[in-house]
Design a protein around this motif. Structure first.
Motif, PDB file in Angstrom:
ATOM      1  N   ALA A 242       0.822  -1.202   0.000  1.00 33.58           N
ATOM      2  CA  ALA A 242       0.000   0.000   0.000  1.00 33.58           C
ATOM      3  C   ALA A 242       0.860   1.258   0.000  1.00 33.58           C
ATOM      4  O   ALA A 242       0.509   2.262  -0.630  1.00 33.58           O
ATOM      5  CB  ALA A 242      -0.943  -0.013   1.211  1.00 33.58           C
ATOM      6  N   GLN A 243       1.988   1.218   0.710  1.00 34.73           N
ATOM      7  CA  GLN A 243       2.913   2.351   0.726  1.00 34.73           C
ATOM      8  C   GLN A 243       3.963   2.143  -0.358  1.00 34.73           C
ATOM      9  O   GLN A 243       4.602   1.098  -0.432  1.00 34.73           O
ATOM     10  CB  GLN A 243       3.604   2.464   2.098  1.00 34.73           C
ATOM     11  N   ILE A 244       4.141   3.148  -1.215  1.00 34.07           N
ATOM     12  CA  ILE A 244       5.059   3.020  -2.352  1.00 34.07           C
ATOM     13  C   ILE A 244       6.248   3.948  -2.127  1.00 34.07           C
ATOM     14  O   ILE A 244       6.079   5.141  -1.849  1.00 34.07           O
ATOM     15  CB  ILE A 244       4.358   3.390  -3.667  1.00 34.07           C
ATOM     16  N   TYR A 245       7.446   3.363  -2.307  1.00 33.36           N
ATOM     17  CA  TYR A 245       8.663   4.153  -2.217  1.00 33.36           C
ATOM     18  C   TYR A 245       9.429   4.014  -3.533  1.00 33.36           C
ATOM     19  O   TYR A 245       9.326   3.005  -4.246  1.00 33.36           O
ATOM     20  CB  TYR A 245       9.527   3.682  -1.046  1.00 33.36           C
ATOM     21  N   GLU A 246      10.173   5.032  -3.823  1.00 32.83           N
ATOM     22  CA  GLU A 246      10.937   5.058  -5.062  1.00 32.83           C
ATOM     23  C   GLU A 246      11.844   3.832  -5.155  1.00 32.83           C
ATOM     24  O   GLU A 246      12.539   3.475  -4.200  1.00 32.83           O
ATOM     25  CB  GLU A 246      11.774   6.333  -5.130  1.00 32.83           C
ATOM     26  N   GLY A 247      11.764   3.170  -6.323  1.00 35.80           N
ATOM     27  CA  GLY A 247      12.565   1.980  -6.544  1.00 35.80           C
ATOM     28  C   GLY A 247      11.855   0.691  -6.209  1.00 35.80           C
ATOM     29  O   GLY A 247      12.367  -0.391  -6.517  1.00 35.80           O
ATOM     30  N   ASP A 248      10.677   0.775  -5.579  1.00 34.47           N
ATOM     31  CA  ASP A 248       9.938  -0.435  -5.239  1.00 34.47           C
ATOM     32  C   ASP A 248       9.335  -1.067  -6.485  1.00 34.47           C
ATOM     33  O   ASP A 248       9.025  -0.394  -7.469  1.00 34.47           O
ATOM     34  CB  ASP A 248       8.801  -0.118  -4.262  1.00 34.47           C
ATOM     35  N   LYS A 249       9.159  -2.386  -6.415  1.00 32.07           N
ATOM     36  CA  LYS A 249       8.350  -3.086  -7.407  1.00 32.07           C
ATOM     37  C   LYS A 249       6.948  -3.225  -6.837  1.00 32.07           C
ATOM     38  O   LYS A 249       6.752  -3.883  -5.807  1.00 32.07           O
ATOM     39  CB  LYS A 249       8.944  -4.460  -7.721  1.00 32.07           C
ATOM     40  N   VAL A 250       6.018  -2.584  -7.487  1.00 35.92           N
ATOM     41  CA  VAL A 250       4.649  -2.513  -6.985  1.00 35.92           C
ATOM     42  C   VAL A 250       3.763  -3.378  -7.864  1.00 35.92           C
ATOM     43  O   VAL A 250       3.871  -3.350  -9.097  1.00 35.92           O
ATOM     44  CB  VAL A 250       4.137  -1.059  -6.985  1.00 35.92           C
ATOM     45  N   ARG A 251       2.909  -4.155  -7.226  1.00 35.53           N
ATOM     46  CA  ARG A 251       1.943  -4.966  -7.957  1.00 35.53           C
ATOM     47  C   ARG A 251       0.558  -4.345  -7.817  1.00 35.53           C
ATOM     48  O   ARG A 251       0.067  -4.151  -6.708  1.00 35.53           O
ATOM     49  CB  ARG A 251       1.930  -6.401  -7.441  1.00 35.53           C
ATOM     50  N   VAL A 252      -0.041  -4.058  -8.964  1.00 32.41           N
ATOM     51  CA  VAL A 252      -1.397  -3.503  -8.995  1.00 32.41           C
ATOM     52  C   VAL A 252      -2.322  -4.617  -9.470  1.00 32.41           C
ATOM     53  O   VAL A 252      -2.190  -5.110 -10.599  1.00 32.41           O
ATOM     54  CB  VAL A 252      -1.491  -2.286  -9.930  1.00 32.41           C
ATOM     55  N   LEU A 253      -3.231  -5.027  -8.618  1.00 33.26           N
ATOM     56  CA  LEU A 253      -4.164  -6.101  -8.933  1.00 33.26           C
ATOM     57  C   LEU A 253      -5.469  -5.510  -9.427  1.00 33.26           C
ATOM     58  O   LEU A 253      -6.026  -4.595  -8.805  1.00 33.26           O
ATOM     59  CB  LEU A 253      -4.424  -6.965  -7.706  1.00 33.26           C
ATOM     60  N   CYS A 254      -5.961  -6.034 -10.521  1.00 38.50           N
ATOM     61  CA  CYS A 254      -7.251  -5.619 -11.072  1.00 38.50           C
ATOM     62  C   CYS A 254      -8.286  -6.649 -10.636  1.00 38.50           C
ATOM     63  O   CYS A 254      -8.414  -7.718 -11.229  1.00 38.50           O
ATOM     64  CB  CYS A 254      -7.174  -5.526 -12.595  1.00 38.50           C
ATOM     65  N   ASP A 255      -8.984  -6.317  -9.560  1.00 43.13           N
ATOM     66  CA  ASP A 255      -9.980  -7.232  -8.992  1.00 43.13           C
ATOM     67  C   ASP A 255     -11.313  -6.968  -9.685  1.00 43.13           C
ATOM     68  O   ASP A 255     -11.920  -5.904  -9.506  1.00 43.13           O
ATOM     69  CB  ASP A 255     -10.092  -7.010  -7.489  1.00 43.13           C
ATOM     70  N   VAL A 256     -11.756  -7.937 -10.461  1.00 46.74           N
ATOM     71  CA  VAL A 256     -12.941  -7.753 -11.298  1.00 46.74           C
ATOM     72  C   VAL A 256     -14.008  -8.755 -10.886  1.00 46.74           C
ATOM     73  O   VAL A 256     -13.735  -9.944 -10.724  1.00 46.74           O
ATOM     74  CB  VAL A 256     -12.607  -7.931 -12.787  1.00 46.74           C
ATOM     75  N   GLU A 257     -15.208  -8.250 -10.721  1.00 53.38           N
ATOM     76  CA  GLU A 257     -16.376  -9.094 -10.505  1.00 53.38           C
ATOM     77  C   GLU A 257     -17.260  -8.941 -11.732  1.00 53.38           C
ATOM     78  O   GLU A 257     -17.748  -7.847 -12.031  1.00 53.38           O
ATOM     79  CB  GLU A 257     -17.121  -8.669  -9.235  1.00 53.38           C
TER      80      GLU A 257
END
Length: 654
Positions: A242-257
């Motif tokens: 949830a907290q993003i810092y520079e250089g992080d690998k962030v995963r964005v999940l597309c939760d679809v119903e």
């Protein structure tokens, strides 16, 4: 008086005799059928009829239609009359719905006896209905927001069935309409119940029950249908972490119903589509400060429409240079994305060089499947490799693959699964020896470690093989083009290197004349005259008038005639060509003048005279242009040498 009394007495005796005989001969019912009888289909029906003093003919009627007077009732296989002279009971075996009606026992009249009829007996045959049916089947597919109707039918019974709707154990009263009618060509009944309602998403998976039955059965019958509510995708985005810092690998999940669940995914970052992530349900982003404030959008589409969701990235920047974070032998910190990274310990003692050591601190968590391989390609008939890579701390425990809902287990003869590791990155490769069309489609790659698991969809498409003929033709064409370019470059280089410098023409010509013969020329006229303008030489294809006479000392006089025959003008493409041509031409003209303007062949006075008319010039007379001192000097220099040049001289000058 006496006679009258005797007559009355005799009449009385006669009347009594007649009345007694009449009472004795009167027919009457001893037993009559019951007015209402209900029997089950297949049972036996018995209608009683006993007659005293039966005189007339007895028969049974059904709906006032006579069945016959014979006890066997010919024509009615299941009907017969049983009993003795007084008993005429009607027996109906294996009762069916056709036996429903009004039955009556009748005895006909005689000359002295009146007819009699029993009471009507109402026969009702009861039948159990067939199993109820929901017209939509076991699964009812509906669309959100639409008004839907579902029907339940119970038929074949008598009396008509009663239908009730049940939802989640509760009877449904609202929106129910029931219709009962007799089936055509049959005494059986049909009941149709229609339930109308507005579809909403909360009904997904709901089970509707139709309960039907009549008085014949002790228990009702139930039929069920489940509801599948189709609706457009409803999208939510989840960010890990949830907290993003520079250089992080962030995963964005597309939760679809959504229903149907066959979805197409599309990702946008800052309004720009990420084509590499098309079809993937999650997006891996390596964050930097430039992504701060950018909007990430996931658009999901199914056959009914599309839905989308957005979130704004809040990237917290890290320091870009080394920073002292502590002193002492030990360093304590709270591990997070902000504090993860490489730490360097610097130690020094006076009088000795400093030493350093580094350590990489990583955050433990579920594996992260690396992006960039969401869409892969295979060539039919060639080996097939489907690759899935993930970064995992702690170390990944293993991968699992599935294709079209079927798990692909290791050890199969149809494929093999290979795993390789490089640091925290692990790769799983699904290998098929020969790719076929059936191998194309969506593969699901899953990886797990001690802290969780992740999965991604990999779409395998066909890669069209480039035609061999096109490849060969392209290679040959490229080779030929290369050869042509090399030849052109060499020719240009040679032409440039052999081209004379016209700016030095007077000096070159002077040197050539001085070395070719002992004949002297008026050098002072050449040097003293003005240099010949290039534009003048190019604009004059002939610098000698065909009617001029050369006097031998630089002055023009009668006695020698010079002709300019254009048929003798030649161009030379190379040095050898020029030398070969010189073998057959008596008098050789300067190649330097040849490159500027054509020059006529020089003939002696004792040679045959040739006259050539020059375009744009008079045949006879003097042109003032050619009378200048400069022209005389050039002409004298050109024709002062009358000896043939040898090949070595020509080669020297060319």
């Amino acid at each position: 008086m006496l006679n009258i009394m005797v007559a009355i007495l005799g009449l009385s005796i006669f009347v009594q005799t007649i009345y007694g005989q009449t009472l004795k001969d009167t027919q009457k019912f001893l037993h009559e059928p019951k007015e209402l009888q209900e029997v089950m289909e297949g049972e036996t029906i018995k209608l009683e009829c006993s007659v005293e003093n039966k005189s007339g003919v007895l028969q049974w009627t059904k709906d006032d239609f006579g069945l016959g007077t014979d006890r066997e009732l010919a024509g009615f296989d299941r009907y017969r009359m049983t009993g003795n002279n007084q008993t005429w009971d009607l027996i109906i075996v294996n009762a069916t719905l056709e036996d429903i009606g009004r039955y009556q026992c009748q005895v006909g009249a005689t000359e002295t006896v009146a007819p009699i009829r029993s009471k009507y007996a109402e026969i009702s045959v009861l039948a159990a209905p067939e199993a109820p049916v929901i017209t939509a089947g076991s699964k009812l597919v509906l669309r959100e927001g639409k008004t839907s109707m579902v029907q339940c039918i119970s038929k074949g019974g008598r009396p008509a069935s009663t239908i009730r709707w049940i939802q989640n154990g509760q009877h449904v009263e609202e929106g129910v309409e029931t219709k009962v009618e007799e089936m055509q060509g049959s005494r059986r009944m049909a009941t149709v119940s229609t339930l109308t309602f507005v579809v909403n998403k909360t009904m997904q998976g709901l089970v509707l029950e139709c309960e039907a039955g009549n008085t014949v059965e002790s228990e009702t019958r139930v039929v069920k249908t489940s509801l599948e509510v189709q609706f457009q995708p409803q999208v939510q985005l989840k960010l890990e972490p949830a907290q993003i810092y520079e250089g992080d690998k962030v995963r964005v999940l597309c939760d679809v119903e959504a229903v149907p669940v066959q979805l197409e995914y599309r990702w946008e970052v800052g309004g720009q589509e990420i084509s590499e992530a098309r079809g993937a349900s999650e997006l891996i982003i390596e964050t930097d400060r430039e992504l701060h404030g950018k909007t990430v959008s996931c658009i999901a589409r199914n056959s009914l429409g599309q839905g989308s969701a957005q979130l704004v990235l809040d990237v917290k920047c890290k320091l870009s240079k080394a920073w002292e974070v502590g002193r002492g032998e030990y360093l304590s910190l709270v591990l997070s994305n902000l504090t993860s990274g490489r730490y360097t310990c610097h130690a020094e003692v006076e009088g000795f060089p400093a030493v350093t050591a580094s350590a990489q601190v990583q955050v433990r968590g579920p594996p992260i499947i690396l992006s960039g391989r969401e869409v892969q390609h295979a060539t039919l008939g060639q080996p097939l490799h489907v690759i899935c890579e993930a970064e995992s701390v702690p170390e990944a425990e293993g991968f699992s693959w599935s294709f079209r809902g079927r798990e692909l287990r290791p050890g199969s003869s149809l494929y093999s699964i290979l795993e390789t590791r490089l640091g925290s990155v692990v790769r799983s490769t699904l290998v098929v020896e020969v790719a076929e069309a059936k191998h194309l489609g969506e593969y699901v790659c899953s990886v797990r470690n001690q802290l969780g698991s992740s999965s991604a969809i990999i779409l395998l498409n066909q890669l069209e093989a480039f035609p061999l003929l096109v490849v060969v033709a392209g290679a040959i064409g490229g080779l030929l083009l290369t050869v042509v370019v090399i030849v052109v470059l060499l020719a240009c280089r040679r032409a440039v290197s052999s081209k004379p410098d016209l700016s030095d023409w007077p000096r070159i010509q002077q040197d050539r004349l001085s070395t070719s013969t002992n004949t002297t020329s008026n050098q002072e006229d050449l040097d003293g005259s003005d240099s010949i303008p290039e534009i003048y030489l190019k604009s004059q294809p002939d610098i000698l008038n065909s009617n001029l006479v050369y006097g031998g000392s630089g002055n023009y006089a009668a006695g020698k005639v010079y002709s300019n025959n254009y048929s003798n003008y030649r161009s030379y493409s190379s040095e050898n060509n020029l030398l070969d041509n010189n073998k057959f031409v008596p008098n050789y003209s300067s190649p330097y003048l040849q490159s500027v303007s054509p020059v006529s062949d020089v003939l002696h006075t004792h040679s045959p005279v040739h006259h050539a008319h020059l375009p744009g010039h008079a045949h006879s007379g003097w042109d003032p242009v050619y009378n200048s001192g400069r022209f005389n000097a050039v002409a004298h220099s050109l024709h002062s040498t009358e000896v043939d040049l040898n090949e070595s001289s020509v080669g020297t000058h060319v």
